[in-house]
Write an enzyme that holds these catalytic residues in place. Structure first.
Site, PDB file in Angstrom:
ATOM      1  N   ASP A  21       0.821  -1.214   0.000  1.00  0.00           N
ATOM      2  CA  ASP A  21       0.000   0.000   0.000  1.00  0.00           C
ATOM      3  C   ASP A  21       0.858   1.269   0.000  1.00  0.00           C
ATOM      4  O   ASP A  21       1.963   1.282   0.528  1.00  0.00           O
ATOM      5  CB  ASP A  21      -0.912  -0.019   1.247  1.00  0.00           C
ATOM      6  N   ASN A  23       1.291   3.499  -2.930  1.00  0.00           N
ATOM      7  CA  ASN A  23       1.845   3.966  -4.217  1.00  0.00           C
ATOM      8  C   ASN A  23       1.385   5.382  -4.560  1.00  0.00           C
ATOM      9  O   ASN A  23       2.175   6.212  -5.009  1.00  0.00           O
ATOM     10  CB  ASN A  23       1.395   3.044  -5.363  1.00  0.00           C
ATOM     11  N   HIS A  38       2.457   3.619  -8.992  1.00  0.00           N
ATOM     12  CA  HIS A  38       2.265   2.187  -9.289  1.00  0.00           C
ATOM     13  C   HIS A  38       3.459   1.642 -10.069  1.00  0.00           C
ATOM     14  O   HIS A  38       3.947   0.552  -9.798  1.00  0.00           O
ATOM     15  CB  HIS A  38       0.970   1.970 -10.076  1.00  0.00           C
ATOM     16  N   LEU A 132       9.930 -20.812  -4.651  1.00  0.00           N
ATOM     17  CA  LEU A 132       8.921 -19.962  -3.997  1.00  0.00           C
ATOM     18  C   LEU A 132       7.582 -20.010  -4.734  1.00  0.00           C
ATOM     19  O   LEU A 132       7.532 -19.878  -5.955  1.00  0.00           O
ATOM     20  CB  LEU A 132       9.449 -18.517  -3.982  1.00  0.00           C
TER      21      LEU A 132
END
Ligand code: IPE
Ligand code: IPE
Ligand code: MG
Length: 246
Positions: A21, A23, A38, A132
């Site tokens: 959160d 941007n 963004h 991952l």
């Protein structure tokens, strides 16, 4: 000793989830448009993925776009979707080379066709990787997932596949889109906001929460390591008392 070396390998969280959160505010501070923020968030995503890999975390889930984010101005949504397609396209080979397995949770039906296609092909391309597991939460919300789980469960009950008396907590988790991952031990949120914003509502029941006062584009691998070190210093009691844990 570096932060990475300070991480105790025997107490690693298997699953770290992040609410990326800030941007828009990051860009505004610099006198730029939200979209610029963004774009600069992509580097932070790369850092988080690399840090998770280096630390030995097995699952990383990133909240990239919520159900509620569809209510933003059309222009911002379009720019975000375009950024998403381009970023996946650009990064997928490197992710594949690192052994990353890409997944997504969320309402694909709401996504533009181009985004959906790019995403599905990237997911398929990396499906057999053993490193991952990187999950993008896209057009996702916790309540959306809970609603779908309830619908699927109702169907299975109606058709006799599932018996009411056999429903347990673990049954419920199997109907969620997150069924393939363990619950996150650690949830990180950037930007200084202290809320969940409809992320992983069921799965966060006992997660350790870590909030940092930095906007997402400024997030670096060191922040990820610091969050894990902080997590490792906490006592997770799961309702018991301290003496029962030691
Ligand atoms: C997070 O940054 C990215 C998305 C929600 C898509 P924001 O766009 O929410 O930025 P702020 O919180 O308004 O600064
Ligand atoms: C949460 O951020 C969603 C994502 C990071 C994708 P928001 O910016 O949408 O959350 P609120 O509106 O501040 O709660
Ligand atoms: Mg925000």
């Amino acid at each position: 000793m570096s932060l990475l070396e300070k991480i105790q390998k025997d107490r690693l969280p298997k699953h770290v989830a992040i609410i990326m959160d800030g941007n828009g505010r990051w860009a505004k501070q610099k006198g730029n448009s939200r979209v610029y923020g963004h774009k600069n968030g992509v580097r932070a995503v790369r850092e988080a993925v690399e840090a998770a890999g280096s630390a030995g975390v097995e699952f990383l889930t990133l909240y990239a776009f919520s159900t509620e984010n569809w209510n933003r101005p059309k222009k911002e949504i379009e720019a975000l979707m375009l950024l998403l397609v381009n970023s996946i396209h650009k990064e997928i080979n490197e992710l594949h080379n690192k052994g990353v397995r890409l997944k997504m949770i969320g309402n694909t039906a709401q996504l533009p066709e181009k985004v959906c296609e790019e995403l599905m092909s990237a997911i398929e391309f990396t499906a057999n990787n053993k490193g991952l597991t990187l999950t993008l939460a896209l057009s996702y919300s916790g309540r959306w997932d809970l609603k779908n789980a309830a619908i699927k469960m109702a169907r299975d009950i109606n058709s006799g596949v599932l018996l009411e008396e056999n429903i347990q907590e673990s049954t419920f988790s199997k109907y969620l889109s997150t069924a393939y991952m363990p619950d996150p031990e650690l949830m990180i949120r950037t930007s200084g906001e202290f809320r969940i914003s409809n992320f992983l509502l069921y799965e966060l029941a006992y997660s350790e929460l870590y909030f940092l006062d930095k906007f997402w584009p400024d997030f670096r691998n060191q922040d990820f390591y610091q969050a894990i070190i902080d997590y490792q210093q906490r006592e997770r009691r799961f309702g018991k008392i301290s003496e029962q844990i030691q």
